[in-house]
Motif scaffolding. Structure first.
Motif, mmCIF file in Angstrom:
data_model
loop_
_atom_site.group_PDB
_atom_site.id
_atom_site.type_symbol
_atom_site.label_atom_id
_atom_site.label_comp_id
_atom_site.label_asym_id
_atom_site.label_seq_id
_atom_site.Cartn_x
_atom_site.Cartn_y
_atom_site.Cartn_z
ATOM 1 N N SER A 36 -4.599 -5.903 -7.648
ATOM 2 C CA SER A 36 -5.551 -5.073 -7.690
ATOM 3 C C SER A 36 -5.479 -3.881 -8.831
ATOM 4 O O SER A 36 -4.729 -3.045 -8.422
ATOM 5 N N ARG A 65 -3.575 -1.961 -11.077
ATOM 6 C CA ARG A 65 -2.270 -1.578 -11.230
ATOM 7 C C ARG A 65 -1.467 -1.691 -9.949
ATOM 8 O O ARG A 65 -0.032 -1.169 -10.049
ATOM 9 N N ASN A 66 -1.817 -2.127 -9.084
ATOM 10 C CA ASN A 66 -1.018 -2.503 -7.628
ATOM 11 C C ASN A 66 -0.964 -3.902 -7.277
ATOM 12 O O ASN A 66 -1.761 -4.825 -7.618
ATOM 13 N N LEU A 119 0.208 -5.784 -3.936
ATOM 14 C CA LEU A 119 0.464 -5.746 -2.292
ATOM 15 C C LEU A 119 1.093 -7.175 -1.968
ATOM 16 O O LEU A 119 0.411 -8.004 -2.015
ATOM 17 N N GLY A 136 5.609 1.949 -4.519
ATOM 18 C CA GLY A 136 4.605 2.885 -4.055
ATOM 19 C C GLY A 136 4.729 3.155 -2.495
ATOM 20 O O GLY A 136 4.682 4.193 -1.801
ATOM 21 N N MET A 153 3.919 -2.154 -1.308
ATOM 22 C CA MET A 153 3.266 -2.101 -2.713
ATOM 23 C C MET A 153 3.828 -1.665 -3.928
ATOM 24 O O MET A 153 4.743 -0.541 -3.791
ATOM 25 N N THR A 174 3.453 -0.493 -7.964
ATOM 26 C CA THR A 174 2.509 -0.092 -8.763
ATOM 27 C C THR A 174 3.085 0.120 -10.311
ATOM 28 O O THR A 174 4.383 -0.080 -10.143
#
Length: 90
Positions: free
Chosen positions: A33, A35-36, A38, A72, A80, A82
């Motif tokens: 999603s 710049r992430n 998961l 992150g 996570m 980033t």
């Protein structure tokens, strides 16, 4: 060994009853999603750098490539990542 049998059984049940695999915590799930990235159900970090982060998952390895990559947040179940993600390879 028992965990592997349970995991395979869970996958078969999900397939048989048309249940999404992510309903079972033993099946890894990757969500991208913006710049992430998961990753749920990871098994630890293999390699860590600003341009590449390699994460072990059950049955495969997820390699995240990009620029300025950072972890992150991380716990025993989720991680996570980033940064400017350019590729996710499985």
């Amino acid at each position: 060994m028992r965990k592997e049998r349970r995991s395979r059984a869970a996958e078969r049940i999900a397939e048989e009853f048309d249940i999404p695999p992510e309903a079972f915590p033993t099946v890894p799930k990757i969500t991208i999603s913006g710049r992430n990235v998961l990753i749920e159900g990871h098994r630890g970090i293999e390699e860590y750098g600003e341009e590449l982060i390699s994460v072990r998952c059950r049955g495969f390895k997820a390699v995240i490539k990009g620029r300025g990559l950072k972890v992150g947040a991380m716990n025993s179940r989720e991680i996570m990542i980033t940064g400017a993600v350019s590729a996710v390879e499985l």
